[in-house]
Design a protein around this motif. Structure first.
Motif, PDB file in Angstrom:
ATOM      1  N   ILE A  78       0.838  -1.206   0.000  1.00 20.45           N
ATOM      2  CA  ILE A  78       0.000   0.000   0.000  1.00 20.45           C
ATOM      3  C   ILE A  78       0.867   1.248   0.000  1.00 20.45           C
ATOM      4  N   PHE A  79       1.904   1.270   0.824  1.00 18.71           N
ATOM      5  CA  PHE A  79       2.772   2.448   0.863  1.00 18.71           C
ATOM      6  C   PHE A  79       3.503   2.621  -0.465  1.00 18.71           C
ATOM      7  N   PHE A  80       3.913   1.513  -1.057  1.00 17.37           N
ATOM      8  CA  PHE A  80       4.590   1.585  -2.360  1.00 17.37           C
ATOM      9  C   PHE A  80       3.686   2.239  -3.399  1.00 17.37           C
ATOM     10  N   VAL A  81       2.438   1.804  -3.452  1.00 17.92           N
ATOM     11  CA  VAL A  81       1.488   2.382  -4.398  1.00 17.92           C
ATOM     12  C   VAL A  81       1.311   3.878  -4.131  1.00 17.92           C
ATOM     13  N   GLY A  82       1.196   4.230  -2.843  1.00 18.30           N
ATOM     14  CA  GLY A  82       1.036   5.642  -2.493  1.00 18.30           C
ATOM     15  C   GLY A  82       2.224   6.481  -2.919  1.00 18.30           C
ATOM     16  N   ALA A  83       3.435   5.963  -2.730  1.00 20.95           N
ATOM     17  CA  ALA A  83       4.640   6.704  -3.102  1.00 20.95           C
ATOM     18  C   ALA A  83       4.717   6.907  -4.612  1.00 20.95           C
ATOM     19  N   VAL A  84       4.348   5.888  -5.364  1.00 21.07           N
ATOM     20  CA  VAL A  84       4.383   5.997  -6.825  1.00 21.07           C
ATOM     21  C   VAL A  84       3.350   7.021  -7.316  1.00 21.07           C
ATOM     22  N   VAL A  85       2.150   6.967  -6.747  1.00 23.54           N
ATOM     23  CA  VAL A  85       1.102   7.917  -7.143  1.00 23.54           C
ATOM     24  C   VAL A  85       1.536   9.346  -6.837  1.00 23.54           C
ATOM     25  N   MET A  86       2.123   9.567  -5.674  1.00 23.90           N
ATOM     26  CA  MET A  86       2.588  10.920  -5.322  1.00 23.90           C
ATOM     27  C   MET A  86       3.664  11.409  -6.274  1.00 23.90           C
ATOM     28  N   SER A  87       4.541  10.509  -6.694  1.00 27.80           N
ATOM     29  CA  SER A  87       5.667  10.928  -7.545  1.00 27.80           C
ATOM     30  C   SER A  87       5.228  11.309  -8.955  1.00 27.80           C
ATOM     31  N   VAL A  88       4.080  10.813  -9.394  1.00 24.00           N
ATOM     32  CA  VAL A  88       3.617  11.134 -10.757  1.00 24.00           C
ATOM     33  C   VAL A  88       2.425  12.089 -10.741  1.00 24.00           C
ATOM     34  N   ALA A  89       2.070  12.597  -9.574  1.00 19.11           N
ATOM     35  CA  ALA A  89       0.890  13.458  -9.455  1.00 19.11           C
ATOM     36  C   ALA A  89       1.061  14.742 -10.272  1.00 19.11           C
ATOM     37  N   SER A  90      -0.004  15.102 -10.970  1.00 13.15           N
ATOM     38  CA  SER A  90       0.019  16.331 -11.773  1.00 13.15           C
ATOM     39  C   SER A  90      -0.959  17.371 -11.239  1.00 13.15           C
ATOM     40  N   SER A  91      -1.655  17.034 -10.165  1.00 12.03           N
ATOM     41  CA  SER A  91      -2.626  17.959  -9.591  1.00 12.03           C
ATOM     42  C   SER A  91      -2.743  17.700  -8.092  1.00 12.03           C
ATOM     43  N   PHE A  92      -3.418  18.635  -7.427  1.00 13.03           N
ATOM     44  CA  PHE A  92      -3.622  18.496  -5.987  1.00 13.03           C
ATOM     45  C   PHE A  92      -4.431  17.247  -5.659  1.00 13.03           C
ATOM     46  N   GLU A  93      -5.435  16.968  -6.458  1.00 14.44           N
ATOM     47  CA  GLU A  93      -6.314  15.829  -6.186  1.00 14.44           C
ATOM     48  C   GLU A  93      -5.567  14.498  -6.267  1.00 14.44           C
ATOM     49  N   VAL A  94      -4.753  14.325  -7.298  1.00 14.39           N
ATOM     50  CA  VAL A  94      -3.987  13.088  -7.442  1.00 14.39           C
ATOM     51  C   VAL A  94      -2.966  12.962  -6.326  1.00 14.39           C
ATOM     52  N   LEU A  95      -2.350  14.069  -5.966  1.00 13.03           N
ATOM     53  CA  LEU A  95      -1.371  14.046  -4.880  1.00 13.03           C
ATOM     54  C   LEU A  95      -2.025  13.643  -3.565  1.00 13.03           C
ATOM     55  N   MET A  96      -3.249  14.107  -3.341  1.00 19.04           N
ATOM     56  CA  MET A  96      -3.968  13.745  -2.121  1.00 19.04           C
ATOM     57  C   MET A  96      -4.310  12.253  -2.097  1.00 19.04           C
ATOM     58  N   VAL A  97      -4.657  11.710  -3.258  1.00 19.55           N
ATOM     59  CA  VAL A  97      -4.928  10.266  -3.328  1.00 19.55           C
ATOM     60  C   VAL A  97      -3.689   9.481  -2.929  1.00 19.55           C
TER      61      VAL A  97
END
Length: 307
Positions: A161-180
């Motif tokens: 779960i943390f791995f998925v969260g770290a990957v999502v944060m690293s590719v986030a292009s908006s506030f909403e994706v970063l929050m996810v």
């Protein structure tokens, strides 16, 4: 019956029993451990292995009240604690490194995130505080889940779960994706922080249990320091790249945790609750440094506590 229980003693223990140089302590331990083995060993017909004199000697020792010396349960001498249990505990407490790294890295990364994504002050506050808040939810879920599927599998899920969260944060292009990504990583952190100290306490011998459980604080502070170092090292990169690397590198400890969890044993206490006593006994032998007496005493304590 007493007599039937005493038949579980081996011939080797009788040599000590009959020796004048043998104190009552080892005899108590031998007989006591054989009683505990009733719960772990398959049923065998041991009467044929012992003659009448041997059975009588054991029965007299038992009736003599030697087994009433309960203080011996708390005074196991020469306990040998191997590196195995320390390594297993260190791997489990990597979960606190995940939280520590996030605390350290977000303090540096948020400056570049705000500039790159044009975030407001309120959005920055949500990003910084959301992980710790959602970690509470992850902790509540992990307690129930670890009882259901085991401590080891729960830690593996936490790392994923943390791995998925770290990957999502690293590719986030908006506030909403970063929050996810932050919320996902927070659930993983909550999972790990709840189950890791439980696993460490259940795996460790009582002699060093407190020291090993305190690894959580050590690894958490190490994670914070690591986050500061990484943010300092990457601040010179372009703004649209540096914070992504900072957050993305948080996936590295989770990968190490996942690999490590695949090599550590399950909690012996959880195995006892699942009636997998032979596996629990084998793990206790390893984590007691090969001390058979220590392992059986710990098994008895777990069985009594688990009911």
């Amino acid at each position: 019956m007493i007599f039937d229980h005493l038949l579980l003693a081996k011939r080797g223990s009788l040599e000590c029993l009959r020796s004048s140089s043998c104190s009552s302590g080892p005899v108590v331990r031998i007989l006591h451990l054989r009683l505990v083995s009733l719960y772990t060993a398959p049923e065998r017909n041991l009467k044929s292995e012992m003659d009448f004199d041997e059975r009588k000697a054991l029965e007299e020792t038992y009736r003599g009240g030697v087994l009433n010396n309960t203080s011996l349960q708390h005074k196991t001498k020469n306990r040998i604690v191997g590196k195995y249990v320390i390594a297993c505990t260190a791997i489990a407490t990597l979960t606190s490194t995940l939280l520590g790294y996030d605390i350290g890295i977000i303090s540096g990364a948020i400056l570049f995130i705000q500039k790159d994504l044009n975030l407001s002050t309120v959005q920055v506050e949500f990003i910084v505080g959301s992980l710790n808040l959602i970690a509470i939810v992850g902790g509540l879920i992990s307690g129930w889940l670890s009882d259901l599927i085991g401590r080891r599998k729960t830690m593996a899920i936490a790392s994923v779960i943390f791995f998925v969260g770290a990957v999502v944060m690293s590719v986030a292009s908006s506030f909403e994706v970063l929050m996810v990504g932050r919320l996902t990583a927070g659930i993983g952190v909550g999972f790990g922080l709840m189950v890791a100290p439980v696993y460490s306490a259940e795996l460790s011998p009582a002699k060093i249990r407190g020291s090993l459980v305190s690894f959580m604080e050590v690894f958490s502070n190490f994670g914070i320091l690591l986050g500061y170092i990484v943010s300092f090292a990457l601040e010179g990169l372009p703004t649209n790249m540096n914070w992504r690397l900072m957050l993305g590198l948080g996936a590295v400890p989770s990968i190490i945790l996942a690999v490590g969890v695949a090599m550590v044993p399950e909690s012996p206490r959880w195995l006892v609750t699942q009636k997998r006593l032979v596996e629990a006994k084998d793990i206790l032998m390893k984590t007691s440094g090969g001390d058979r007496a220590e392992a059986y005493l710990r098994l008895q304590e777990i069985m009594e506590a688990a009911g």
